[in-house]
Design an enzyme around this catalytic site. Structure first.
Site, PDB file in Angstrom:
ATOM      1  N   ASN A   1       0.812  -1.214   0.000  1.00 49.18           N
ATOM      2  CA  ASN A   1       0.000   0.000   0.000  1.00 49.18           C
ATOM      3  C   ASN A   1       0.851   1.273   0.000  1.00 49.18           C
ATOM      4  O   ASN A   1       2.055   1.244   0.249  1.00 49.18           O
ATOM      5  CB  ASN A   1      -0.958  -0.003   1.187  1.00 49.18           C
ATOM      6  CG  ASN A   1      -0.222   0.073   2.500  1.00 49.18           C
ATOM      7  OD1 ASN A   1       0.441   1.055   2.814  1.00 49.18           O
ATOM      8  ND2 ASN A   1      -0.325  -0.979   3.291  1.00 49.18           N
TER       9      ASN A   1
ATOM     10  N   GLU B   1       4.871  -1.283  -6.283  1.00 52.27           N
ATOM     11  CA  GLU B   1       3.625  -1.757  -6.895  1.00 52.27           C
ATOM     12  C   GLU B   1       2.539  -1.533  -5.856  1.00 52.27           C
ATOM     13  O   GLU B   1       2.414  -2.312  -4.906  1.00 52.27           O
ATOM     14  CB  GLU B   1       3.754  -3.235  -7.273  1.00 52.27           C
ATOM     15  CG  GLU B   1       4.805  -3.519  -8.339  1.00 52.27           C
ATOM     16  CD  GLU B   1       4.268  -3.337  -9.758  1.00 52.27           C
ATOM     17  OE1 GLU B   1       3.092  -3.639  -9.991  1.00 52.27           O
ATOM     18  OE2 GLU B   1       5.042  -2.882 -10.621  1.00 52.27           O
TER      19      GLU B   1
ATOM     20  N   CYS C   1      -5.076  -6.326  -6.401  1.00 54.75           N
ATOM     21  CA  CYS C   1      -4.737  -4.908  -6.550  1.00 54.75           C
ATOM     22  C   CYS C   1      -5.367  -4.278  -7.788  1.00 54.75           C
ATOM     23  O   CYS C   1      -5.579  -3.071  -7.829  1.00 54.75           O
ATOM     24  CB  CYS C   1      -3.226  -4.721  -6.569  1.00 54.75           C
ATOM     25  SG  CYS C   1      -2.382  -5.849  -7.663  1.00 54.75           S
TER      26      CYS C   1
ATOM     27  N   VAL D   1       2.951   2.466   3.382  1.00 52.99           N
ATOM     28  CA  VAL D   1       4.235   1.798   3.569  1.00 52.99           C
ATOM     29  C   VAL D   1       5.150   2.100   2.388  1.00 52.99           C
ATOM     30  O   VAL D   1       6.366   2.225   2.548  1.00 52.99           O
ATOM     31  CB  VAL D   1       4.041   0.274   3.749  1.00 52.99           C
ATOM     32  CG1 VAL D   1       5.376  -0.422   3.897  1.00 52.99           C
ATOM     33  CG2 VAL D   1       3.163   0.003   4.962  1.00 52.99           C
TER      34      VAL D   1
END
Lengths: 465, 466
Positions: free
Chosen positions: A180, A201, A235, A183
């Site tokens: 995410n 990513e 995702c 982080v």
């Protein structure tokens, strides 16, 4: 118990021996990975089922890398200037050194293996940090990888936040993170201390626009599949739908019918329907539904972390469910009056990882693509751009930076070094005036066919690493 | 003020006017016009800042980059077809280059025009807006860029923001879609850290100590001429200047003599009096000034000397002796990866070995600096010498988002049956086959395959019903 620092040092020392340089070595490691997936299929399957309620992930790995490795690693000759026509001019792909791969919990094996294949193919050492949230897979990877791969070059480090923070204090030559934004920022900040390049990513809210004049039946089947696979924890899952209010009812009905076909009357009983990864995410997604109108689903069971496939209608842009990536089996339908409104809606928000457009009109498709931005796009289906290895997979803006898959993985973990090899002759050419005059003349291939022929012969002598 | 400039640039970008190819070409032509028409003014500013003779060389290179961009713009910006899988055989699969948005370009003082213009060419060509922050150390050029760039280019899309550390810090607080920084490591780290707050990707063109290995089997006269040229041009203030020499002890005497001769030929008996010899920018003074340092060569330098601890960036050339090429390679590898690496030898095998066993941003063998001028080569660092690269098409790609696009049709829905639940082992096997099969096919073969696919679709339906 060895410290993280020691593990790092060992990986670096192993890298410095130079053994990752040979194609033979890299091929051997990649084949070993393939063997691991084949031989340990059951163990991997069991771990996945315990973690995420699903059985299959990646299958035939590394095939492209194994086939193409000689081509990828060969020096790549490039176009010369007139002044360098007698020289060797090429780009050499080189390993970076020791890379860090931080995996995610939603596809815990794939999101480690895919970058790992790139790192190995490019000749690096790699420290692997699986997500602790998918605990069974993390333990399994720690057990299995050393049985198949070089133990010093590709260590697995497990642990929670403290271990990850400790890892991020070490010096790496590249950090590959899937997860995410929050982080992601911390990873980039940590990387900046050593000027370490990164691939992030991340995610976002991937919009899905349904044109009212398309085959809504087919569109909804595909959207339903992509949304509810892995219980929405993908995702690039279509996060929310944008459509005109006139078709909203039809969309709901089509999704309802499709859900019945896929998961039966009660999805809770279907072996193919997943669960939320843990209680925290279960509660998070349940809370998102606050203040919305449920048209399909809505049921849940905390004990088994089950949330029924849910469709929300007439969702307001400011509602909670539209403020963060859902990452769960809840599909909001947001009504827009026109294509213009849909485009504006998307552009007012952060650039998503994926964009989906359902339409049979080329004009609509072109406009949507041209006037928005996103990591990737699939038109008239969902998720599939992920499966095409020739397409770079990655985000833009808040959805990430860098990309991978196929050769893009290899490139992401390589340094592309520009090389110019001249000879110690023709010193007269270096007179500045001559240089300038020559630079003014354009180098036209067809005019200098003979010279080009000569240089092609020279290029053929560039071999080896 | 910084915030306003950035916001205006963003609004201008959002209007969409930087996207059409005609607009980009037009801006590139205006940039070219600026370089041509203001050649005198640029030369004067560079002379005041660095005692550079003229901007002709720089302008020519920039002119070539602009020409390359103009000629190739359409091709670079067009969708790039990508290899399909069996499942996507009748679909469109391509990569679409797109502008990122608002780029921040932070220039450096050693080549104050070039290091702003070259990334700017990439930014304009790729359809972005760009906020330009020239280095405040090269005062006259900074003023010149602020005064003239906006006369030629779109004022809102490409503003120039001048200022010192406070203004730069203010800029770094704003949100950009890419930050392109040329300079040193210390500030590079701060730039990356600032960028992390907004998840902004960065290109850092930094520096380091670029080693220069001279082999015994070599024409020392030619090697030294080239090294002297590359080292002392701009008074050693070039990010890819050969920083130090590694060679066998026995060669040192001859190398010194050859360097002396080359220096005499280039700058005369007294370099102070040569109009071609540059000046050092003195950053430490309250007001940047220039000082003169004559070309200096030092022999028998030891690895522990202060000179060997940081990038020299000046007209001082240390020579260290090494017993063999192995020792030279080891020496280089014990240090941070440099921006450039130089090897001088007749022996191509040896050159290959040195390249294969070291790493650096780029390499030139048997000359110095010139890999910089081949715009087909990506120019950038690795490790401490930087991240990302540019020049030519690499600039365009670096400042673009290469967006993966898959365009399917809403027909052939029966093909999808394999991927939908409820799952059976048979289904999974078929799905695997279709997803993973790669195809390299010509147009005619596609028709053949489509026929097969239709037959297969019938089979698949049987499987799912079974």
């Amino acid at each position: 118990i060895t410290s993280i620092y020691d593990i790092m040092q060992r990986a670096r020392a192993a890298f410095l021996t130079g053994r990752t340089k040979s194609l033979k070595f890299r091929t051997m490691q990649l084949k070993a990975l393939q063997r691991m997936i084949r031989e340990k299929e059951q163990e991997i399957s069991d771990a996945l089922k315990l973690d995420i309620g699903r059985v299959k992930e990646s299958d035939e790995v590394a095939r492209l890398a194994l086939e193409e490795l000689p081509k990828w690693t060969a020096p790549h000759a490039v176009e010369k200037t007139l002044l360098t026509v007698m020289d060797q001019v090429y780009i050499r792909s080189e390993p970076l050194g020791v890379v860090l791969i931080i995996g995610a919990w939603n596809y815990p094996v794939a999101l480690i293996l895919q970058p790992l294949i790139g790192a190995i193919a490019a000749g690096n050492a790699a420290v692997i940090k699986p997500s602790e949230v998918s605990a069974h897979t993390a333990t399994l990877l720690e057990l299995l990888l050393p049985l198949y791969l070089d133990r010093e070059l590709y260590p697995v480090v497990n642990g929670g936040v403290p271990e990850t923070q400790e890892l991020l204090k070490q010096r790496f030559d590249h950090i590959f993170y899937t997860g995410n934004c929050t982080v992601g920022r911390l990873v980039m900040e940590a990387a900046s201390r050593y000027l370490t390049p990164i691939t992030l990513e991340l995610g976002g809210k991937s919009p899905c626009y349904i044109d009212k004049n398309c085959d809504i039946h087919v569109a909804c089947r595909r959207i339903t599949w992509g949304k509810f696979v892995n219980c929405g924890q993908t995702c690039i899952a279509p996060d929310y739908v944008l459509c005109e209010s006139s078709i909203q009812h039809q969309v709901v009905e089509e999704i309802r019918l499709t859900l019945q076909e896929f998961y039966g009357e009660d999805p809770k009983l279907s072996p193919d329907y997943g669960r939320m990864i843990n209680k925290r995410h279960f509660h998070r997604v349940m809370a998102l539904m606050e203040g919305t109108t449920v048209a399909v689903g809505g049921e849940s069971d905390e004990e088994s972390r089950y949330i029924a496939p849910t469709v929300l209608v007439n969702v307001a842009p400011h509602s909670r469910v539209m403020q963060e990536e859902i990452f769960g089996p809840v599909l909001p339908l947001v009504c827009v009056q026109s294509l213009d409104e849909a485009i504006d809606f998307i552009n007012q928000r952060e650039k998503p990882l994926a964009l989906y457009i359902f339409s049979e009109k080329q004009k609509v498709i072109n406009r949507m693509i041209r006037e928005t931005s996103s990591g990737g796009v699939t038109v008239n289906d969902v998720l599939l751009h992920f499966t095409i290895e020739s397409l770079p997979f990655g985000g833009v803006g808040q959805s990430g930076m860098g990309s991978y898959h196929g050769k893009h993985s290899f490139d992401q973990f390589s340094h592309r070094r520009g090389c110019l090899v001249k000879s110690l002759t023709m010193e007269g050419m270096n007179n500045v005036q001559t240089t300038l005059i020559i630079n003014k003349i354009k180098f036209q291939k067809h005019s200098f066919r003979f010279l080009w022929f000569l240089t092609e012969q020279k290029q053929a002598s560039i071999t080896g690493l | 003020m910084e915030k306003q400039a950035v916001e205006k640039a963003r609004v201008a970008f959002r209007s969409g006017r930087s996207r059409p190819l005609e607009f980009r070409a037009n801006q590139l032509k205006e940039l070219k016009r600026f370089l041509n028409e203001k050649e005198q003014e640029i030369a004067a500013a560079l002379k005041k800042d660095l005692n550079k003779k003229n901007a002709y060389v720089a302008n020519t290179i920039r002119g070539r980059e602009i020409q390359l961009a103009l000629e190739n713009l359409e091709q670079w910006a067009a969708p790039r077809p990508a290899e399909k899988t069996l499942l996507t055989i009748s679909d469109e699969v391509y990569i679409q280059p797109e502008p990122l948005g608002v780029i921040l370009i932070i220039g450096a003082w050693n080549y104050p025009v070039a290091l702003v213009v070259q990334p700017l060419i990439g930014a304009i060509a790729s359809g972005n807006a760009a906020v330009i922050k020239p280095s405040e150390v090269s005062v006259h050029t900074a003023k010149l860029l602020e005064e003239f760039l906006t006369q030629y280019l779109d004022k809102d899309l490409y503003p120039v923001v001048n200022g010192g550390v406070p203004e730069t810090q203010e800029l770094l607080k704003q949100r950009f879609d890419h930050i392109f920084y040329t300079g040193n490591c210390a500030v590079g780290k701060l730039v990356m850290e600032a960028a992390s707050h907004n998840l902004t990707p960065v290109t850092l063109e930094l520096g380091g100590k670029s080693p220069c290995y001279i082999d015994k089997d070599c024409d020392l006269r030619i090697a030294c001429r080239r090294i002297a040229w590359g080292k002392f041009i701009n008074c050693g203030q070039t990010c890819i200047a050969p920083d130090y020499i590694l060679c066998d002890q026995s060669l040192q005497g001859q190398i010194v003599e050859e360097l002396k001769m080359a220096l005499k030929e280039f700058y005369g008996e007294d370099p102070k009096k040569s109009i071609d010899y540059g000046r050092i920018i003195n950053q430490n003074a309250m007001k940047p000034s220039v000082i003169l340092v004559t070309p200096t060569v030092l022999t028998n330098v030891s690895p522990q000397d202060k000179l060997m601890q940081e990038e020299i960036f000046g007209p001082i050339l240390p020579m260290l002796s090494v017993g063999s090429v192995d020792e030279a390679i080891q020496f280089i590898n014990q240090r941070e990866k440099p921006l450039a690496l130089y090897v001088f030898s007749h022996n191509k095998k040896l050159i290959k070995r040195v390249i294969a066993e070291t790493s650096s941003g780029g390499v030139t063998a048997n000359d110095v600096l010139v890999h910089f001028s081949v715009n087909a080569l990506p120019f950038g660092g690795v490790g401490n010498s930087g991240m990302g690269s540019y020049h030519g098409k690499h600039s365009f790609d670096r400042l673009s988002h290469l967006r993966a696009c898959l365009v399917k049709s809403l027909s052939m829905e029966s093909m999808n049956a394999v991927r939908y639940p409820p799952y059976s082992q048979k289904k999974l096997n078929w799905a695997r086959f279709f997803i993973l099969k790669r195809v390299r096919m010509g147009w005619l073969s596609k028709l053949f395959v489509l026929a097969i696919m239709t037959a297969l679709a019938a089979v698949v339906l049987q499987v799912t019903i079974a």
